[in-house]
Design a protein around this motif. Structure first.
Motif, PDB file in Angstrom:
ATOM      1  N   GLU A  32       0.836  -1.207   0.000  1.00 55.95           N
ATOM      2  CA  GLU A  32       0.000   0.000   0.000  1.00 55.95           C
ATOM      3  C   GLU A  32       0.873   1.261   0.000  1.00 55.95           C
ATOM      4  OE1 GLU A  32      -3.288   2.599   0.097  1.00 55.95           O
ATOM      5  OE2 GLU A  32      -2.924   0.597  -0.691  1.00 55.95           O
ATOM      6  N   GLU A  33       1.907   1.269   0.801  1.00 58.24           N
ATOM      7  CA  GLU A  33       2.820   2.415   0.823  1.00 58.24           C
ATOM      8  C   GLU A  33       3.491   2.589  -0.535  1.00 58.24           C
ATOM      9  OE1 GLU A  33       6.490   4.456   0.879  1.00 58.24           O
ATOM     10  OE2 GLU A  33       6.482   2.284   0.926  1.00 58.24           O
ATOM     11  N   TRP A  34       3.869   1.470  -1.137  1.00 59.23           N
ATOM     12  CA  TRP A  34       4.513   1.494  -2.451  1.00 59.23           C
ATOM     13  C   TRP A  34       3.532   2.001  -3.507  1.00 59.23           C
ATOM     14  CZ3 TRP A  34       7.198  -3.532  -4.578  1.00 59.23           C
ATOM     15  CH2 TRP A  34       8.226  -3.186  -5.451  1.00 59.23           C
ATOM     16  N   ARG A  35       2.281   1.560  -3.417  1.00 58.06           N
ATOM     17  CA  ARG A  35       1.259   2.015  -4.361  1.00 58.06           C
ATOM     18  C   ARG A  35       1.093   3.527  -4.288  1.00 58.06           C
ATOM     19  NH1 ARG A  35      -3.679   3.822  -4.284  1.00 58.06           N
ATOM     20  NH2 ARG A  35      -3.905   3.534  -2.041  1.00 58.06           N
ATOM     21  N   ILE A  36       1.051   4.046  -3.080  1.00 63.20           N
ATOM     22  CA  ILE A  36       0.881   5.484  -2.902  1.00 63.20           C
ATOM     23  C   ILE A  36       2.094   6.244  -3.422  1.00 63.20           C
ATOM     24  CG2 ILE A  36       0.743   7.306  -1.144  1.00 63.20           C
ATOM     25  CD1 ILE A  36      -0.990   5.258   0.488  1.00 63.20           C
ATOM     26  N   SER A  37       3.285   5.740  -3.159  1.00 65.26           N
ATOM     27  CA  SER A  37       4.491   6.488  -3.527  1.00 65.26           C
ATOM     28  C   SER A  37       4.863   6.388  -5.002  1.00 65.26           C
ATOM     29  CB  SER A  37       5.675   6.055  -2.659  1.00 65.26           C
ATOM     30  OG  SER A  37       6.059   4.733  -2.942  1.00 65.26           O
ATOM     31  N   VAL A  38       4.569   5.274  -5.656  1.00 63.66           N
ATOM     32  CA  VAL A  38       4.987   5.155  -7.066  1.00 63.66           C
ATOM     33  C   VAL A  38       3.899   4.695  -8.021  1.00 63.66           C
ATOM     34  CG1 VAL A  38       7.379   4.672  -6.450  1.00 63.66           C
ATOM     35  CG2 VAL A  38       5.873   2.776  -6.956  1.00 63.66           C
ATOM     36  N   GLY A  39       2.890   4.034  -7.501  1.00 63.25           N
ATOM     37  CA  GLY A  39       1.906   3.427  -8.388  1.00 63.25           C
ATOM     38  C   GLY A  39       0.894   4.383  -8.976  1.00 63.25           C
ATOM     39  N   GLU A  40       0.684   5.514  -8.310  1.00 58.06           N
ATOM     40  CA  GLU A  40      -0.368   6.415  -8.745  1.00 58.06           C
ATOM     41  C   GLU A  40       0.167   7.716  -9.328  1.00 58.06           C
ATOM     42  OE1 GLU A  40      -2.873   6.901  -5.349  1.00 58.06           O
ATOM     43  OE2 GLU A  40      -3.938   5.052  -5.783  1.00 58.06           O
ATOM     44  N   ARG A  41       1.439   7.784  -9.570  1.00 61.38           N
ATOM     45  CA  ARG A  41       1.980   9.019 -10.117  1.00 61.38           C
ATOM     46  C   ARG A  41       2.576   8.770 -11.494  1.00 61.38           C
ATOM     47  NH1 ARG A  41       7.339   8.112 -10.000  1.00 61.38           N
ATOM     48  NH2 ARG A  41       8.350   7.343  -8.142  1.00 61.38           N
ATOM     49  N   SER A  60       8.100   0.457 -12.437  1.00 65.27           N
ATOM     50  CA  SER A  60       8.187  -0.839 -13.100  1.00 65.27           C
ATOM     51  C   SER A  60       8.340  -1.974 -12.078  1.00 65.27           C
ATOM     52  CB  SER A  60       9.360  -0.840 -14.074  1.00 65.27           C
ATOM     53  OG  SER A  60       9.519  -2.097 -14.663  1.00 65.27           O
ATOM     54  N   SER A  61       9.121  -1.744 -11.044  1.00 59.21           N
ATOM     55  CA  SER A  61       9.286  -2.759  -9.995  1.00 59.21           C
ATOM     56  C   SER A  61       7.966  -3.024  -9.284  1.00 59.21           C
ATOM     57  CB  SER A  61      10.335  -2.302  -8.978  1.00 59.21           C
ATOM     58  OG  SER A  61      11.589  -2.210  -9.598  1.00 59.21           O
TER      59      SER A  61
END
Length: 91
Positions: A32-41, A60-61
């Protein structure tokens, strides 16, 4: 002497490993933290191709992890993938 694992064995093990790791409460929080930081931008950084490339690598990761988690939930898709005879680099 044990035989070399097949591509199918490697893929199944990898998918299982990702499902176990990110299926735990800790893994879900990290995802979830990863999604917020890289997945939605957007990866694009105007005027800075190096920063764009760096951000796209991060994204990509994240997307690769999601790919394995989706395969864990869809055994039919994993079977289809294996029918395509992927190389180790493609799985």
């Amino acid at each position: 002497m044990p035989s070399e694992p097949t591509i199918g064995d490697l893929l199944k093990q990898r998918v299982s490993d990702y499902a176990v790791m990110f299926g735990s409460e800790q893994g879900k929080r990290i995802l979830e933290e990863w999604r917020i930081s890289v997945g939605e931008r957007s990866s694009h950084t105007p005027g800075d191709p190096y920063q764009t490339a760096f951000k796209e690598g991060e994204r990509s990761s994240y997307l690769r992890v999601l790919y394995y988690l989706k395969l864990a939930k869809n055994p039919r898709r994993m079977a289809q993938l294996l029918e395509e005879n992927p190389t180790q680099e493609e799985i």
